[in-house]
Design an enzyme around this catalytic site. Sequence first.
Site, mmCIF file in Angstrom:
data_model
loop_
_atom_site.group_PDB
_atom_site.id
_atom_site.type_symbol
_atom_site.label_atom_id
_atom_site.label_comp_id
_atom_site.label_asym_id
_atom_site.label_seq_id
_atom_site.Cartn_x
_atom_site.Cartn_y
_atom_site.Cartn_z
ATOM 1 N N CYS A 114 19.866 -15.207 -56.369
ATOM 2 C CA CYS A 114 20.191 -16.327 -55.468
ATOM 3 C C CYS A 114 20.152 -15.932 -53.996
ATOM 4 O O CYS A 114 20.021 -16.794 -53.127
ATOM 5 C CB CYS A 114 21.559 -16.909 -55.825
ATOM 6 S SG CYS A 114 21.644 -17.588 -57.495
ATOM 7 N N HIS A 250 23.476 -21.247 -49.593
ATOM 8 C CA HIS A 250 22.958 -21.286 -50.958
ATOM 9 C C HIS A 250 23.693 -22.399 -51.691
ATOM 10 O O HIS A 250 24.923 -22.485 -51.653
ATOM 11 C CB HIS A 250 23.195 -19.946 -51.638
ATOM 12 C CG HIS A 250 22.948 -19.962 -53.116
ATOM 13 N ND1 HIS A 250 21.806 -20.504 -53.670
ATOM 14 C CD2 HIS A 250 23.712 -19.517 -54.148
ATOM 15 C CE1 HIS A 250 21.872 -20.388 -54.989
ATOM 16 N NE2 HIS A 250 23.004 -19.794 -55.301
ATOM 17 N N ASN A 280 21.735 -25.617 -58.785
ATOM 18 C CA ASN A 280 21.512 -24.280 -58.249
ATOM 19 C C ASN A 280 20.072 -23.879 -58.571
ATOM 20 O O ASN A 280 19.740 -23.605 -59.721
ATOM 21 C CB ASN A 280 22.500 -23.302 -58.882
ATOM 22 C CG ASN A 280 22.383 -21.891 -58.334
ATOM 23 O OD1 ASN A 280 21.399 -21.541 -57.698
ATOM 24 N ND2 ASN A 280 23.388 -21.067 -58.603
#
Length: 323
Positions: A114, A250, A280
């Site tokens: 990520c 993020h 996500n």
Amino acid sequence: MTTRAVAKGIGHYLPERIVPNSEFEKTLDTSDEWIRSRSGIERRHFAAESETTSDMAVKAAEAALADAGMTASDLDAIVVATSTPDLTFPSAATMVQAKLGMERGFAFDVQAVCAGFVYALTNANALILSGQARRVLVIGAETFSRIMDWTDRSTCVLFGDGAGALILEAEEGEGTSADRGILATDLNSDGRYKDLLYVDGGVSTQTTGHLRMVGKEVFRHAIEKLCATANTALEKAGLTAQDVDWIVPHQANLRIIKGTAQKMKIPMSHVVVTVQDHGNTSAASIPLALSVGKARGQIKEGDLVVTEAIGGGLAWGSVVIRW
């Protein structure tokens, strides 16, 4: 004069298939309310069966090139951040290079889950500052739907697929925080926390594996580390949180996003949030959010933007850029 890596074009791509939370109610002991309350996610996009990470990366790249008024022949390098490449090798980046018709320069992948896009931006910035490249296409692209355990309600409802791309170009600045371009970066990792977020398979084990996460522990680390890295990068740039126009975090969990903003004393009105629509998307989430933020009219030329991310490794970092 100081060389800066300046944003010239941004674009994104999302697969056609939209998956609302209600779709998981058919196969899991979960609900739309349960998912929303714990993550802020309402829907996400899943790649088509024949759609690959490099396919999505190319579409995001084409959008960024159009936004910049450039063609692939104008590029010197491509850096793709991904944990879900099409093949073990060659890199997704070289596949993107070929599909774009770019016959010069070089291309490579970066894998920091990520945090991948932050790592890729930092690498691209270094290539420009060193004179190795003048124009670099930086892409975050993921097909995380391919590594989900569809029986694990704590993980499979959180992730989605997509791609975002940003073009950086070398320009001369005055060497002050008023310059456009990347002003500072900060990268960190701590491999002791590997078991908090990982995939239980890989090439050397001859398995694909599934994503595994200890959600409460990741949450505990996230806010503290994201706030610290953002403040460190701002300090390197000679700036403070009060100077920030936009945080583009993020997009993993709305509670983490809100918690980080609160700890940095930045109002949510100055935070770009897309997690409700995309879930996500790992390395794709920041460039997706940057592209959407620009399209919404939030991010404008001259704005001070801070991106920050944390992912498996644990790996985390931030970039301060004046748009």
